[in-house]
Design a protein around this motif. Sequence first.
Motif, PDB file in Angstrom:
ATOM      1  N   SER A 173      -3.091 -51.883  -6.519  1.00 24.74           N
ATOM      2  CA  SER A 173      -3.506 -50.657  -5.926  1.00 24.74           C
ATOM      3  C   SER A 173      -4.589 -51.156  -4.918  1.00 24.74           C
ATOM      4  CB  SER A 173      -3.889 -49.557  -6.753  1.00 24.74           C
ATOM      5  OG  SER A 173      -3.180 -49.153  -7.585  1.00 24.74           O
ATOM      6  N   GLY A 175      -5.168 -49.462  -1.327  1.00 22.19           N
ATOM      7  CA  GLY A 175      -5.202 -48.860  -0.144  1.00 22.19           C
ATOM      8  C   GLY A 175      -6.605 -48.546   0.240  1.00 22.19           C
ATOM      9  N   LEU A 178      -8.639 -50.751   3.386  1.00 23.46           N
ATOM     10  CA  LEU A 178      -8.212 -50.888   4.603  1.00 23.46           C
ATOM     11  C   LEU A 178      -9.556 -51.008   5.476  1.00 23.46           C
ATOM     12  CD1 LEU A 178      -5.632 -50.169   6.567  1.00 23.46           C
ATOM     13  CD2 LEU A 178      -6.637 -47.666   6.604  1.00 23.46           C
ATOM     14  N   VAL A 194      -0.666 -46.944  -1.741  1.00 20.18           N
ATOM     15  CA  VAL A 194      -1.196 -46.263  -0.859  1.00 20.18           C
ATOM     16  C   VAL A 194      -1.082 -44.745  -0.594  1.00 20.18           C
ATOM     17  CG1 VAL A 194      -1.497 -46.287   1.874  1.00 20.18           C
ATOM     18  CG2 VAL A 194      -0.913 -48.361   0.513  1.00 20.18           C
ATOM     19  N   GLN A 198      -4.690 -42.581   3.588  1.00 24.82           N
ATOM     20  CA  GLN A 198      -4.899 -43.993   3.827  1.00 24.82           C
ATOM     21  C   GLN A 198      -3.884 -44.434   4.867  1.00 24.82           C
ATOM     22  OE1 GLN A 198      -4.557 -45.546  -0.020  1.00 24.82           O
ATOM     23  NE2 GLN A 198      -6.978 -45.202  -0.311  1.00 24.82           N
ATOM     24  N   LEU A 209      -0.397 -51.197   7.841  1.00 24.28           N
ATOM     25  CA  LEU A 209      -0.576 -50.702   6.357  1.00 24.28           C
ATOM     26  C   LEU A 209       0.470 -50.974   5.633  1.00 24.28           C
ATOM     27  CD1 LEU A 209      -2.391 -50.291   3.931  1.00 24.28           C
ATOM     28  CD2 LEU A 209      -2.592 -47.807   4.760  1.00 24.28           C
ATOM     29  N   ASP A 211       2.676 -50.645   1.849  1.00 22.86           N
ATOM     30  CA  ASP A 211       2.790 -50.483   0.600  1.00 22.86           C
ATOM     31  C   ASP A 211       3.972 -51.040   0.172  1.00 22.86           C
ATOM     32  OD1 ASP A 211       2.976 -49.301  -2.030  1.00 22.86           O
ATOM     33  OD2 ASP A 211       2.215 -47.531  -1.672  1.00 22.86           O
TER      34      ASP A 211
END
Length: 250
Positions: A173, A175, A178, A194, A198, A209, A211
Motif C-alpha cells: 500500500s 498510494g 504520490l 490506491v 489518490q 499512477l 495500482d
Amino acid sequence: MTVKDIFNFLNKKFPSDTACDFDNVGLLVGDPEAEVEKAVVALDCTPSAINTAVNKGAQLIITHHPIIFNPLKQVLAGSAVYEVIKNGISVISVHTNLDVGVGGVNDCLSSVLSLNNVSKVAAEDGYLLNIGALTSPLYPDDLAVYIKEKLGGAVKYFGADKAIKRVLLCSGSGGSYLVDAVKHSCDALITSDVKHNQFLDAQRLGISLFDAGHFETEDVVTEPLKLLLQAEFPNIYFTADHSYRINYII
C-alpha cells in the motif's frame, strides 16, 4: 537448527528495529528453542500455508504479513493463531523491515520489473522507497501492459500524457507516496491499494499512477526469501506457498 537460529539470521539481514512503529514483527507464535527440519515461506499465514506446513511436517512458517497485527482478545478454533499452536508450528513474521531491506520486497519488485539505477530514498514519513529507471521510456498504456506481464493479476492506473522513464516504487500500500514521487521528479508511482482520491490527485499533479495489486507487488519476495534461507540453512527443507484466493475478471 532452531527457530531462534532462523530468527537471528533474518533479524541480522532485516533488523526488526527498521520496521515501522505501527508494525508487529519477529517470532510471534511458538518456541524459539524448537528444532526445525522443514519450514514454509509465504506472504500470509493462510489456511493453505498452514495446511502445507502440516502436510509436509514443517515446524515453522515464515511470513511477510504478521500473523498477529492487532491485539487479540480471543483465539478460537479455525483462526490462524489457534491452528498453528494446535499443530506445534512456530511463526516468524518479517514485514516492513523486509519491505525496505537490501534484497527485500522493494528490491525484488524492482528486479522483476527490470529497473535500472535503483536507489533508496526516504519518504517524508521516513519509510524507504525505491527509485529506478525503465530500460526504455514507455507511455502509460504500454507500461500497464508491461507490469501485468511481469506480475500478473490486474493493473488499475491513471496515465499522464507523457512517456515514463523514472519511477518511484512501493510494494504493498503506497498510494500516499504520490507527493514523494513528484518531489523526486519521477514520472510515475508503481504501488497498490490506491484510493479513488489518490487517482484524482495523480491527474491533478500530472503524474502516472499504477495500482498493480497488493499480493502481486509483494509475493515477488517469497521465492528469493526461500532461496536465501535455503542457502544459509542447507539442512532444512524450505518450501514456498503462493496461495491467493482473490479472483479477477479481466
